[in-house]
Design a protein around this motif. Structure first.
Motif, PDB file in Angstrom:
ATOM      1  N   HIS A   1       2.802   2.617  -4.577  1.00 62.15           N
ATOM      2  CA  HIS A   1       3.283   0.792  -4.194  1.00 62.15           C
ATOM      3  C   HIS A   1       2.436  -0.136  -4.738  1.00 62.15           C
ATOM      4  O   HIS A   1       2.498  -1.147  -4.441  1.00 62.15           O
ATOM      5  CB  HIS A   1       3.831   0.760  -2.755  1.00 62.15           C
ATOM      6  N   THR A   2       1.343   0.482  -5.037  1.00 62.72           N
ATOM      7  CA  THR A   2       0.270  -0.598  -5.243  1.00 62.72           C
ATOM      8  C   THR A   2      -0.083  -0.476  -6.556  1.00 62.72           C
ATOM      9  O   THR A   2      -0.449   0.714  -7.400  1.00 62.72           O
ATOM     10  CB  THR A   2      -1.163  -0.715  -5.093  1.00 62.72           C
ATOM     11  N   VAL A   3      -0.718  -1.411  -7.371  1.00 66.33           N
ATOM     12  CA  VAL A   3      -1.692  -1.040  -9.042  1.00 66.33           C
ATOM     13  C   VAL A   3      -2.451   0.006  -8.680  1.00 66.33           C
ATOM     14  O   VAL A   3      -3.031   0.598  -9.674  1.00 66.33           O
ATOM     15  CB  VAL A   3      -1.077  -3.066  -9.663  1.00 66.33           C
TER      16      VAL A   3
ATOM     17  N   LYS B   1      -2.575   3.492  -8.373  1.00 71.07           N
ATOM     18  CA  LYS B   1      -1.346   4.735  -8.994  1.00 71.07           C
ATOM     19  C   LYS B   1      -2.676   4.234  -9.764  1.00 71.07           C
ATOM     20  O   LYS B   1      -2.739   5.393 -11.027  1.00 71.07           O
ATOM     21  CB  LYS B   1      -0.738   3.537  -9.575  1.00 71.07           C
TER      22      LYS B   1
ATOM     23  N   SER C   1      -4.989  -8.836  -5.196  1.00 71.56           N
ATOM     24  CA  SER C   1      -3.913  -8.683  -5.325  1.00 71.56           C
ATOM     25  C   SER C   1      -2.803  -6.968  -5.980  1.00 71.56           C
ATOM     26  O   SER C   1      -1.636  -6.700  -5.579  1.00 71.56           O
ATOM     27  CB  SER C   1      -2.808  -9.835  -6.403  1.00 71.56           C
ATOM     28  N   ASP C   2      -4.112  -6.310  -6.669  1.00 71.83           N
ATOM     29  CA  ASP C   2      -3.324  -4.983  -7.330  1.00 71.83           C
ATOM     30  C   ASP C   2      -3.795  -4.003  -6.282  1.00 71.83           C
ATOM     31  O   ASP C   2      -2.753  -2.810  -6.314  1.00 71.83           O
ATOM     32  CB  ASP C   2      -4.037  -4.366  -8.239  1.00 71.83           C
TER      33      ASP C   2
ATOM     34  N   PRO D   1       0.354  -3.936  -0.904  1.00 66.64           N
ATOM     35  CA  PRO D   1       1.891  -2.983  -1.889  1.00 66.64           C
ATOM     36  C   PRO D   1       2.586  -4.136  -2.259  1.00 66.64           C
ATOM     37  O   PRO D   1       3.339  -5.175  -1.828  1.00 66.64           O
ATOM     38  CB  PRO D   1       1.779  -2.392  -0.322  1.00 66.64           C
ATOM     39  N   ASP D   2       3.364  -3.407  -3.698  1.00 56.74           N
ATOM     40  CA  ASP D   2       4.702  -3.933  -3.796  1.00 56.74           C
ATOM     41  C   ASP D   2       5.734  -4.937  -3.096  1.00 56.74           C
ATOM     42  O   ASP D   2       6.587  -5.369  -2.239  1.00 56.74           O
ATOM     43  CB  ASP D   2       5.176  -3.818  -5.067  1.00 56.74           C
ATOM     44  N   ASN D   3       5.531  -4.051  -1.560  1.00 56.47           N
ATOM     45  CA  ASN D   3       6.654  -3.925  -0.671  1.00 56.47           C
ATOM     46  C   ASN D   3       6.017  -4.681   1.005  1.00 56.47           C
ATOM     47  O   ASN D   3       6.567  -4.648   1.505  1.00 56.47           O
ATOM     48  CB  ASN D   3       7.563  -2.643   0.094  1.00 56.47           C
TER      49      ASN D   3
ATOM     50  N   THR E   1       6.245  -7.326   1.871  1.00 55.39           N
ATOM     51  CA  THR E   1       6.953  -8.608   3.460  1.00 55.39           C
ATOM     52  C   THR E   1       7.242  -7.167   3.913  1.00 55.39           C
ATOM     53  O   THR E   1       8.264  -8.030   5.074  1.00 55.39           O
ATOM     54  CB  THR E   1       7.857  -8.985   2.211  1.00 55.39           C
TER      55      THR E   1
END
Length: 438
Positions: free
Chosen positions: A62-64, A67, A102-103, A106-108, A110
């Motif tokens: 979930h994170t740049v 990964k 920002s990286d 996580p993309d989730n 929210t």
């Protein structure tokens, strides 16, 4: 008896409702810590390994940032199976967080209850990060457990010396307001501790029948010095110091003044670590954090991995403090133990007008301004120089506001000069003193 009843109401009724509405999980962690305390060291390691596996896989998916670093490490995500494997990750520094904030989010995000935070840290430079409400719940529960070892009942009145009382706290709802009132923390400004203020604080303590004090080590030391100097008789059950190094001198004066035990409390919001001096010279580290040091035999850089924070994964985070870990077996605690902490340091400035200025609270004060780093140095008994490293969007009118703010604590008759530099040169230990006396 009333203290026990109030504690029962808080722990069994109020906090579970607050948890449900705010996603903090204090009740869950209070019970969990109680259970973890009863396990063997091997079982604790197994639990931490499971937490780590869940977190590292989540961060990878979930994170740049995670990964990328795992793919470049030469290891597969399946190779990270225990806390012993954390050393395969690169150190996460404050500068990396500033550059790749920002990286790391996580993309989730929210879907994860969280709160945004920032800190001045041990270099005085602001750092933005996110705290998972899960971590916030753990930290609160750990504090309740630690304080209980002194006989404290959650909900008993205690003086709280800090800087939060200087600013309006935004209550999320009425229940939140009730919860904080029931906690019974009497918030006091710990940044200016002249004699008249110390006298006022002792009067408040007597009126509220306070038996516990929590807050900046230097502020409590000044209060204790006042008590000894004026032969004030006031016994406490315990004193909890935090936010800066508790020197041997500070400890001795506080213990003698209040005839009480002193429990030093170490923590870093950004690292997710809590460690309480349950036994003299032994800081019991919270189970949620796995600690590493460069050299286990001497004082060296501390790296923390918060194993339960999914909102902003921080693995192998360089907190900015140096410690000595205790690797010997302890029959009273099954987690990691810190023996010595070398952290935030700063002098106490005493001015001719009777005002006394302490260190930690100014980190909060300078958050209001576009300042990257600061230092306050005493030039004489009635003058200070404030040295600043400013951000690109700093405005000249902020200088007068900074001077006015400092005068609130130093006095209107104190002469204050502001200087600007490009960067500070750290001390040999990598730190920089925020406040320097004459």
């Amino acid at each position: 008896m009333m203290a026990k009843i109030k504690e029962f109401i808080l722990l069994k009724i109020v906090i579970p409702i607050v948890d449900m509405m705010m996603g903090m999980k204090i009740s869950y962690w209070y019970k969990k810590i109680n259970k973890l305390n009863s396990l063997s060291r091997d079982k604790i390691t197994e639990w931490q390994n499971r937490q780590f596996r869940d977190l590292i896989r989540f961060a990878y998916e979930h994170t740049v940032y995670y990964k990328e670093i795992i793919d470049k490490s030469g290891y597969s995500i399946d190779d990270f199976t225990s806390t012993d494997d954390i050393c395969r990750l690169p150190v996460l520094t404050k500068e990396i967080i500033r550059q790749r904030y920002s990286d790391i989010v996580p993309d989730n995000i929210t879907k994860i209850p969280h709160r945004k935070h920032s800190t001045g840290g041990s270099t005085g430079e602001p750092l933005r990060f996110i705290i998972d409400e899960n971590t916030w719940g753990y930290v609160t529960a750990a504090k309740i457990h630690a304080w209980k070892t002194t006989g404290f009942h959650y909900g008993e009145p205690f003086l709280s010396f800090g800087s939060s009382s200087l600013f309006r706290v935004n209550k999320k709802n009425r229940l939140h307001d009730i919860y904080y009132k029931l906690r019974n923390a009497i918030a006091l400004n710990g940044m200016n501790m002249e004699d008249s203020i110390c006298r006022k604080y002792i009067e408040i303590a007597r009126k509220k029948r306070v038996k516990y004090i929590y807050g900046y080590a230097s502020s409590i030391y000044i209060l204790a010095s006042y008590v000894k100097k004026h032969n004030v008789k006031y016994k406490l059950n315990a004193v909890f110091t935090t936010s800066e190094v508790l020197t041997p001198e500070y400890r001795q004066v506080i213990e003698e003044a209040f005839d009480s035990k002193v429990m030093d409390c170490y923590g870093a919001h950004d690292g997710g670590i809590t460690a309480f001096e349950i036994e003299r010279g032994s800081y019991f580290v919270g189970y949620n954090t796995f600690c590493e040091v460069e050299n286990p035999l001497e004082i060296s850089t501390l790296y923390c991995s918060n194993l339960i924070d999914f909102a902003f994964p921080m693995l192998r985070y360089e907190v900015g403090d140096a410690v000595v870990m205790d690797n010997t077996a302890n029959t009273h605690y099954n987690g990691q133990i810190i023996k010595k902490i070398e952290g935030r340091t700063g002098d106490i400035i005493r001015l001719k007008n009777g005002h006394t200025i302490t260190n930690p609270g100014f980190t909060v004060v300078f958050k209001q301004f576009n300042v990257k780093a600061y230092r306050i140095k005493q030039l004489s008994e009635s003058s200070l120089v404030v040295t600043l490293v400013v951000l690109p969007n700093f405005k000249k009118e902020e200088e007068s506001k900074i001077i006015d703010t400092i005068k609130k604590y130093a006095g209107d008759d104190c002469e204050i000069r502001v200087e600007y530099i490009d960067q500070f040169e750290p001390l040999e230990n990598g730190k920089r003193r925020f406040i320097m006396s004459k």
